[in-house]
Design an enzyme around this catalytic site. Structure first.
Site, PDB file in Angstrom:
ATOM      1  CB  THR A   8      10.635  -9.870 -12.275  1.00  0.00           C
ATOM      2  OG1 THR A   8      11.639  -9.554 -13.239  1.00  0.00           O
ATOM      3  CG2 THR A   8       9.901 -11.403 -12.519  1.00  0.00           C
ATOM      4  CD  GLN A  38      -7.108  -0.543   7.768  1.00  0.00           C
ATOM      5  OE1 GLN A  38      -7.677  -1.368   7.872  1.00  0.00           O
ATOM      6  NE2 GLN A  38      -5.783  -0.466   8.226  1.00  0.00           N
ATOM      7  CG  HIS A  76      -0.952  -7.083   4.981  1.00  0.00           C
ATOM      8  ND1 HIS A  76      -0.791  -6.891   6.158  1.00  0.00           N
ATOM      9  CD2 HIS A  76      -0.062  -6.193   4.102  1.00  0.00           C
ATOM     10  CE1 HIS A  76      -0.461  -5.369   6.446  1.00  0.00           C
ATOM     11  NE2 HIS A  76      -0.128  -4.901   5.366  1.00  0.00           N
ATOM     12  N   GLY A 114       0.748  -1.152   0.071  1.00  0.00           N
ATOM     13  CA  GLY A 114       0.014  -0.132  -0.125  1.00  0.00           C
ATOM     14  C   GLY A 114       0.843   1.221  -0.069  1.00  0.00           C
ATOM     15  CB  THR A 115       4.127   2.154   1.964  1.00  0.00           C
ATOM     16  OG1 THR A 115       3.198   1.874   3.270  1.00  0.00           O
ATOM     17  CG2 THR A 115       4.883   3.261   2.192  1.00  0.00           C
ATOM     18  CB  CYS A 138       3.540   3.973  25.777  1.00  0.00           C
ATOM     19  SG  CYS A 138       4.161   4.983  26.938  1.00  0.00           S
TER      20      CYS A 138
END
Lengths: 351, 399
Positions: free
Chosen positions: B237, B179, B201, B72-73, B325
């Site tokens: 390829t 998404q 994925h 996707g990136t 965090c």
């Protein structure tokens, strides 16, 4: 998922001394909801002996913040206030078998709460001069605020300078782009050209020496601004040199003028003196390596080739080649001559 | 212990049928689709079939509008950089404050190179102001890049309408639909969307495969040059096994679309009701009435997200959090900040994302386990006492 040690997990799931302490006579509050972590440390201090009879905590925060709080209370119980104040954030991290670099601030918060609680017990004001920013260098856990402050305070203008002064960027070098961004911001404020321009050979400020590749690690590297483009190995070696300056004050300071090459810099010594000096360097670096569960031993001295063996955690450490460069650097500073450090067998690294 | 996976917006389990479909392309079907022999030919036909399966899922007009990429990136980068290169006189980009880093980090980088980027703000429920958007569209705009559904809250943006608005001003429109694809029906041929990114994925396909949908006639400059693959639009390829797998995953997603929007949605709603009826000082983030059927993002006030995740993990439940965090940054997620979540909750968000693999028993177990975890962590917190916040009495001078 963070790579938390067993001990961090254990203290998180079963925190010791959690909850309020009714008879507390010293309370330290640090952190805030908006920062994402906050800690109240409560101490019950015996006024006669200044001994911490009991310590409890309440923490809002992540797993390592809770574990650090738990560890702190365990460490300081039974200590006098003076003994407790000698506890460093590294001690808290060590007690937990280490914290991920991004999480070291949790141990810092523990230490700050301790200072605040002791100040509160003594009826004093504790002032916090600690500021932290986003982590830039993950190898050495150096944040943006520290880098920016150091750049300003010392008028730094290259990534290499920043590595000298803060260690940031001395490891895997993945953060060099980030350091350049910070530099460019500060340089722009000062009205100076951005970082990239230093690397142009035609730049008038480039007065440093061109270092031939084949002896790149055999020459002292000037820390002055305007150095030529450096290899990663140079930067790493420099980082270790800077590290040694910080942690080993008896090490000769790297000259920040022109590079000095070996034999003319120091008087000639006999073989025995030379050997002792080499041994002394090895002994000096060992505690640093042992702290990270590694070690080094001297195997043989063959002219300018010094054979050593890295053991323990150093064996598979990705920074091992950097460690070698660092030791080599110290060796050359001590001996005043060019030496080459050769790792034997178990250290599967190349310099 | 049976583990419960509720982090399907991060990645999904590859469907066993998909695995079965792709395996022969590592062994007997190993040919290079560009080759002029039987080995190559067979793989070439398989790629053609996969292209058609993805065309069907997206409702695209032509199968040649499907360009395979690595993720996707890459699709996002290709789309935005192409628009800039193809229209060098246009120097502005419009996007939103809550995009995925694949778009945001690229835009921040482009700003340094002299482009102007407008980041549309969102309200407390993650919704855009279309009047602001309208006012920013101009002859200077090279591309609009707006996500179809937000990865953290699941909130939809009105991309169909926004694409119309862009076209009315002659501006190219890209959507990061990573998404949304496979979770809601799409009909791109009857839309004004020029480019769309998807990732294998996220829809029970393998990692390392993505698609850029490129409407026929859209001006385009490739990111990777060096070969004729994908009609010269993406050299290199082809990742044949993964392409075939993605085709199968698209076919299965189309079959499961109904289930996703009825059964998965029902389970998601049950989860939210079950938690919110037992836990006080908790609320749903994003737009509850306009979001993905599988996503639930719940903010728990006065506790921190990472510690919730660690506890859940101990009970075999996998979820994710927008807490600072969990990422190693010091700030909570940019999405939560953009929505202006109250500071009491910004660090305590947990995202549960379901899939067609999720069962009733999974949800029942989370409803049983989670309230106890929240209670335990709040008991540890200095901001909490007797089942209510006490922040007045705890306000450190040293933040």
């Amino acid at each position: 998922m963070w790579n938390y040690s067993e001990k961090v997990q254990e203290h998180f799931f079963n925190p010791r001394n959690a909850g309020e302490l009714e008879e507390a006579n010293g309370i330290g509050d640090v952190g805030s909801l908006s920062c994402g972590d906050a800690l109240r440390l409560m101490l019950k201090v015996d006024p006669d002996t200044e001994t911490i009879l009991d310590a409890r905590f309440q923490t809002f925060g992540c797993g390592s913040a809770i574990a650090s709080s738990s560890a702190l209370t365990e460490i300081i119980k039974g200590k006098t206030l003076d003994e407790a104040l000698a506890v460093s954030n590294q001690d808290i991290a060590d007690y937990l078998d280490g914290l991920p670099p991004e999480k070291m601030h949790c141990s810092v918060m523990g230490r700050e709460a301790l200072q605040a609680a002791v100040a509160n017990y003594k009826g004093e004001e504790w002032s916090d001069d600690h500021e932290e920013g986003a982590l830039v260098c993950k190898c050495f856990a150096i944040d943006e605020v520290m880098i920016e402050d150091t750049i300003r305070a010392n008028h730094l203008s290259t990534v290499q300078d920043v590595t000298h002064y803060t260690k940031a960027g001395g490891g895997c070098s993945a953060c060099h782009e980030g350091i350049e961004d910070i530099l460019n911001r500060v340089l722009a404020e000062r009205g100076e050209a951005p970082v990239g321009s230093n690397l142009q050979p035609s730049d008038s400020r480039s007065e440093g020496h061109i270092i031939p590749d084949d002896q790149v690690s055999g020459v002292w590297v000037s820390s002055s601004a305007g150095e030529k483009a450096m290899t990663a190995a140079d930067v790493a070696a420099d980082a270790m040199a800077a590290l040694s300056q910080i942690e080993l004050p008896d090490t000769p300071v790297v000259p920040d003028t022109a590079p000095v090459t070996g034999n003319t810099a120091k008087p000639v010594m006999n073989n025995l003196q030379r050997m002792r000096r080499i041994e002394a360097v090895i002994e000096r670096v060992r505690p640093q390596l042992q702290r990270d569960h590694g070690d080094v031993e001297l195997i043989d001295i063959d002219g300018s080739n010094i054979h050593i063996r890295l053991t323990g955690a150093c064996t598979n450490c990705q920074l091992a080649s950097m460690t070698l460069s660092g030791i080599q650097q110290q060796m050359m500073e001590e001996l005043g001559e060019f030496v080459k450090l050769i790792p034997v067998k178990s250290a599967a690294v190349g310099v | 212990m049976e583990t419960i996976y509720l982090d399907n917006n991060a990645t999904t389990r590859v469907d066993p049928e998909v695995v079965e479909t792709m395996l022969p392309y590592f062994t007997e079907q190993f040919g290079n689709p560009s080759s002029l022999h039987e080995y190559g030919n067979r793989v070439g036909l398989a790629l053609k079939k996969a292209r058609g399966q993805i065309q069907a899922l997206l409702g695209a007009e032509y199968d040649t509008e499907i360009v395979f990429t690595s993720c996707g990136t890459e699709s996002d980068s290709t789309a935005i950089l192409s628009a800039l290169k193809a229209q060098p006189q246009r120097r502005e980009i419009i996007t939103t404050q809550v995009e995925h880093p694949a778009v945001l980090a690229l835009c921040e980088h482009l700003e340094k190179e002299g482009y102007t980027v407008h980041y549309l703000a969102v309200d407390g429920q993650g919704r855009l102001d279309l009047e602001q958007y309208q006012s920013l569209l101009s002859e200077q705009t090279a591309i609009v890049s707006v996500m179809w559904a937000n990865n953290e809250t699941g909130t939809f943006f009105p991309v169909l309408e926004m694409a119309e608005m862009a076209h009315a001003r002659g501006v190219m429109f890209h959507t990061d639909a990573v998404q949304a694809v496979g979770k809601i029906p799409m009909d791109l041929k009857n839309s004004k969307i020029d480019m769309l990114s998807l990732s294998g994925h996220k829809l029970h396909g393998p990692k390392g495969i993505g698609v850029l949908y490129l409407r026929r006639g859209t001006r385009f400059r490739p990111l990777l040059r060096g070969g004729h693959q994908e009609r010269g639009r993406r050299a290199g390829t082809e990742n044949a096994a993964s392409i075939v797998a993605l085709g199968k995953a698209a076919e299965l997603a189309l079959q499961a679309m109904e289930h996703e929007n009825t059964e998965v949605r029902r389970l998601r709603d049950k989860l939210e009701k079950g938690i919110l009826s037992q836990v006080n000082y908790a609320f749903i983030t994003g737009d509850p009435d306009n979001r993905l059927p599988n996503t639930s993002n719940i903010a728990f006030e006065y506790i921190e997200g990472e510690s919730i995740l660690l506890m859940l993990n101990k009970f075999g439940i996998a979820a994710s959090s927008g807490s600072a965090c969990t990422s190693g940054s010091l700030e909570p997620s940019h999405v939560m900040r953009a929505m202006g979540l109250p500071y009491t909750a910004a660090h305590g968000t947990v995202r549960f994302s379901l899939s067609r693999d999720t069962t009733e028993a999974d949800i029942d177990r989370v409803i049983v386990v989670l309230p106890g975890i929240i209670d335990q962590l709040r008991t540890l917190s200095p901001y909490w006492k007797y089942n209510a916040p006490v922040k007045e009495s705890f306000d450190p001078a040293y933040a």
